[in-house]
Motif scaffolding. Structure first.
Motif, short mmCIF file in Angstrom:
data_model
loop_
_atom_site.label_atom_id
_atom_site.label_comp_id
_atom_site.label_asym_id
_atom_site.label_seq_id
_atom_site.Cartn_x
_atom_site.Cartn_y
_atom_site.Cartn_z
N ILE A 1 0.83 -1.20 0.00
CA ILE A 1 0.00 0.00 0.00
C ILE A 1 0.86 1.25 0.00
CG2 ILE A 1 -0.31 0.36 2.49
CD1 ILE A 1 -3.00 0.63 -0.27
N TYR A 2 2.06 1.17 0.57
CA TYR A 2 2.94 2.33 0.60
C TYR A 2 3.85 2.41 -0.62
CZ TYR A 2 1.27 2.52 5.42
OH TYR A 2 0.47 2.58 6.54
N GLY A 3 3.61 1.54 -1.61
CA GLY A 3 4.26 1.72 -2.91
C GLY A 3 5.47 0.86 -3.20
N ASN A 4 5.74 -0.14 -2.35
CA ASN A 4 6.87 -1.03 -2.59
C ASN A 4 6.45 -2.25 -3.39
OD1 ASN A 4 8.94 0.16 -0.52
ND2 ASN A 4 7.04 -0.06 0.62
N THR A 5 7.41 -2.89 -4.05
CA THR A 5 7.20 -4.22 -4.60
C THR A 5 7.83 -5.24 -3.66
OG1 THR A 5 9.18 -3.98 -6.00
CG2 THR A 5 7.04 -3.44 -6.99
#
Length: 488
Positions: free
Chosen positions: A172-176
């Motif tokens: 949700i915070y944009g990491n893979t």
């Protein structure tokens, strides 16, 4: 009898596809309730497989980061719906693979659904603050930048909840993400990954590589393109993770062991304390990092508490977790069973008195599984091995205290500081315990093992790297603060 040739083999999930490992080697996951049953086969992957996953995650990270939080959240909502629709199947797999009872497995899987929905909603929350600048013509504010590629290394004891409470905030915070689940629970992890696959996240955003810790786990620690590592497991392995990540400048988060106490004051509701001690210490066969291990009881009520506790422990029904009425299942593996039995022997050697249990089940339906009796020791000194080291099994150590102050001192006299609880009706004792207990989670008149997904979770001392998981606190690990100064 099941064999490796007539059960399903689960492949790695890399770049949006199920991919056979570069090595043909697979390993069967054994049902601890029946060692003759292979639940499924999983890949024994190589560094080449891990590198492929890292390449996919690296390729996907810019586009994933570019989505809005709401868009990423919509994917997590889809995963939650799919997981919920498969709840019984995944819970049954969990019970067959690592032994916890079916009701517990269903509860854990439902918790995974709730965690996904919680973090899906986090996509709509603020990620920064406006800060007054000394320059009246400027705007200054903070934002959050994802780490990039995150390696997730998870244990076998919560094969749905722990992977999800790490992956969901990372995403949700944009990491893979690249997850390496514990071998003992990799089939359950693969079934969770099937839910992510069906939700059609962009290729490369979520990847799973199974294999040994020495190859895949170490590979995640060492890989220069993995920007952060979140780990739950033993303190010994956790320190290796931290040292390896530090050596190359990667961010790391470690949640490790516990030696969790419950304090029973002389004014406690003893029936409540007994029930909570048994639930906190013996449910899931004691295989929780927050499980009650030491029971520190005021001398005035020690004998009465002990009598009530032993009577209730003797009523516990042990067996296959899929059977109706079974309260406690087997240890998760033969290795874990042997570890528990070795600690029981150590307790007897060092002079603790065995009150109940202490043996492996070798008869009847339990003869083919890794079962140990729920065990209670009396006359335990706090410096004994069974009072200092994490056993990760259904073993309780009873310790006397002459006062509340001594009880707290004994409770703190270990290297760990994960969770702790006290049973008392005295407000001052509650407040003293809350202030003086060196643990990341303290609970009053409740078992030590309770964790809520919306609240920060983590330990003190050698239980953690002093970061926190779950709740809104998760943003602190999975992002970095970016301060922005704008002047027209």
């Amino acid at each position: 009898m099941s064999t490796k040739t007539d059960v399903k083999t689960f492949f790695n999930f890399i770049n949006g596809s199920w991919v056979e490992g570069s090595s043909s080697e697979v390993k069967g996951s054994i049902n601890p309730a029946n060692k003759n049953e292979v639940v499924g086969n999983v890949q024994m992957s190589t560094i080449e497989d891990l590198n492929n996953a890292v390449d996919a995650a690296s390729e996907a990270k810019q586009a994933w980061k570019g989505l809005s939080g709401a868009e990423r959240g919509n994917y997590l909502f889809k995963v939650a719906d799919i997981l919920e629709s498969r709840l019984d199947d995944i819970a049954e797999t969990m019970t067959r693979e690592m032994g916890k009872t079916f009701p517990e497995a269903k509860g854990e899987t439902a918790r995974g659904v709730a965690i996904l929905r919680y973090y899906a909603g986090e996509g709509m929350r603020k990620v920064g603050d406006v800060i007054p600048s000394t320059d009246s013509d400027a705007l200054m504010f903070t934002s959050r930048a994802p780490l990039g590629v995150v390696g997730v290394i998870t244990p076998w004891n919560f094969p749905v909840a722990i992977p999800i409470w790490k992956m969901a905030p990372a995403l949700i915070y944009g990491n893979t993400v690249i997850i390496k689940p514990a071998q003992e629970a990799a089939v359950t992890a693969a079934k969770v990954m099937e839910c992510f696959a069906e939700a059609n996240l962009p290729n490369g955003v979520v990847n799973m590589v199974t294999g040994s810790g020495s190859v895949i786990g170490q590979g995640i620690i060492d890989h220069p393109e993995i920007n952060g590592i979140t780990f739950t497991g033993s303190d010994q392995v956790g320190k290796q993770v931290g040292q390896g990540a530090l050596a190359r400048g990667a961010k790391y988060q470690l949640e490790m062991g516990g030696k969790n106490p419950v304090i029973v004051a002389e004014d406690a509701d003893l029936d409540l304390a007994v029930e909570a001690t048994i639930s906190g210490g013996l449910r899931s066969t004691g295989q929780k990092c927050t499980a009650t291990s030491r029971v520190i009881v005021h001398n005035d009520v020690y004998e009465e508490f002990k009598e009530k506790l032993v009577a209730k422990v003797k009523e516990i029904k042990v067996g296959n977790g899929l059977e109706e009425g079974v309260w406690m299942g087997p240890c998760a593996s033969e290795s874990q069973l042997n570890t528990v039995l070795s600690y029981i022997e150590k307790g007897k050697e060092e002079g603790a008195q065995l009150l109940v249990g202490g043996n492996r089940y070798v008869e009847g339906e339990c003869s083919n599984g890794f079962y140990v009796e729920p065990t209670v020791f009396d006359a335990v000194d706090n410096q004994m091995t069974i009072a200092q080291e994490e056993i990760f099994g259904p073993v309780l150590a009873l310790i006397k205290a002459e006062s509340n102050e001594e009880a707290i001192q004994l409770a703190n006299d270990v290297k760990f500081g994960l969770s702790a609880s006290i049973f008392t009706t005295n407000i001052q004792k509650m407040l003293d315990f809350i202030d003086d207990m060196d643990a990341g989670l303290v609970r009053v008149n409740s078992e030590s093992a309770g964790v809520e997904l919306q609240a920060p979770f983590g330990g003190m001392k050698q239980s953690s790297s002093h970061s926190r998981e779950q709740g809104q606190a998760a943003i602190e690990f999975f992002t970095s603060i970016k301060t922005v100064f704008v002047k027209g």
